[in-house]
Write a protein that holds these residues in place. Structure first.
Motif, mmCIF file in Angstrom:
data_model
loop_
_atom_site.group_PDB
_atom_site.id
_atom_site.type_symbol
_atom_site.label_atom_id
_atom_site.label_comp_id
_atom_site.label_asym_id
_atom_site.label_seq_id
_atom_site.Cartn_x
_atom_site.Cartn_y
_atom_site.Cartn_z
ATOM 1 N N VAL A 190 0.718 -0.649 -0.356
ATOM 2 C CA VAL A 190 0.101 -0.382 0.194
ATOM 3 C C VAL A 190 0.595 1.130 -0.007
ATOM 4 O O VAL A 190 1.619 0.991 1.052
ATOM 5 C CB VAL A 190 -1.114 -0.047 0.983
ATOM 6 C CG1 VAL A 190 -2.221 1.240 1.301
ATOM 7 C CG2 VAL A 190 -1.738 -1.463 1.206
ATOM 8 N N THR A 191 0.531 2.138 -1.285
ATOM 9 C CA THR A 191 1.414 3.452 -1.417
ATOM 10 C C THR A 191 0.632 4.466 -0.679
ATOM 11 O O THR A 191 -0.068 4.382 -2.039
ATOM 12 C CB THR A 191 2.881 3.412 -1.999
ATOM 13 O OG1 THR A 191 3.069 2.364 -2.332
ATOM 14 C CG2 THR A 191 2.865 4.434 -2.238
ATOM 15 N N VAL A 192 0.210 5.262 -0.183
ATOM 16 C CA VAL A 192 -0.035 6.245 -0.354
ATOM 17 C C VAL A 192 0.892 7.423 -0.546
ATOM 18 O O VAL A 192 1.866 8.287 0.805
ATOM 19 C CB VAL A 192 -0.553 6.906 2.149
ATOM 20 C CG1 VAL A 192 -1.913 8.250 1.042
ATOM 21 C CG2 VAL A 192 -1.270 5.727 1.699
ATOM 22 N N TYR A 193 0.676 8.402 -1.307
ATOM 23 C CA TYR A 193 1.522 9.154 -1.812
ATOM 24 C C TYR A 193 0.912 10.617 -1.944
ATOM 25 O O TYR A 193 0.078 10.768 -2.720
ATOM 26 C CB TYR A 193 1.067 8.652 -4.200
ATOM 27 C CG TYR A 193 2.694 9.513 -4.185
ATOM 28 C CD1 TYR A 193 3.911 9.185 -4.377
ATOM 29 C CD2 TYR A 193 2.032 10.581 -5.225
ATOM 30 C CE1 TYR A 193 4.527 9.682 -5.040
ATOM 31 C CE2 TYR A 193 3.529 10.738 -6.254
ATOM 32 C CZ TYR A 193 4.501 11.085 -5.710
ATOM 33 O OH TYR A 193 5.746 11.391 -6.345
ATOM 34 N N PRO A 194 1.534 11.275 -1.561
ATOM 35 C CA PRO A 194 1.343 12.872 -1.288
ATOM 36 C C PRO A 194 1.124 13.882 -2.896
ATOM 37 O O PRO A 194 1.965 12.992 -3.586
ATOM 38 C CB PRO A 194 2.356 13.831 -0.409
ATOM 39 C CG PRO A 194 3.064 13.264 -0.307
ATOM 40 C CD PRO A 194 3.109 11.219 -0.906
#
Length: 122
Positions: free
Chosen positions: A118-122
């Motif tokens: 899971v990658t939460v990319y700003p």
């Protein structure tokens, strides 16, 4: 050999949601206690959420109120609903169960999924 199969990771923006799934490799197996762990880059693996056979749930402080763990009635599938994701939630997520059953017999112990990123990319 029975194993756990995960799905549902991906790349999202902050504030968005994802749902992870975990199931046993065969429908004839059953699981009682179901967990989700995660491991962020450079950090130790941490317990995120647990649901027991009776339905009792516990959560890490960092995700309480945003994540929900739930189990399917088939007793071999469980989910992690993740809402309002932040960059700090970026990690590899692993499902886990202490024991997998076939009927009353334990056929696997300390079972882990393969991990889903899971990658939460700003």
């Amino acid at each position: 050999q029975v194993r756990l199969i995960e799905s549902g990771g991906g790349l999202v923006q902050p504030g968005q949601s994802l749902t992870l799934s975990c199931r046993t490799s065969g429908s004839t197996f059953a699981v009682r206690t179901m967990d989700w762990y995660r491991q962020a880059p450079g950090k130790q693996r941490e317990l995120v959420a647990t649901v027991t056979n009776s339905g009792r749930t516990t959560y890490a402080d960092s995700v309480r109120g945003r994540f929900t763990i739930r189990r399917h009635d088939n007793r071999n599938t469980w989910y992690l609903q993740m809402n309002n994701l932040t960059p700090e939630d970026t990690a590899d997520y692993y499902c886990h169960t202490p024991e997998i059953y076939y009927g009353a017999a334990v056929v696997a112990s300390d079972a882990w999924g393969q991990g889903t990123r899971v990658t939460v990319y700003p």
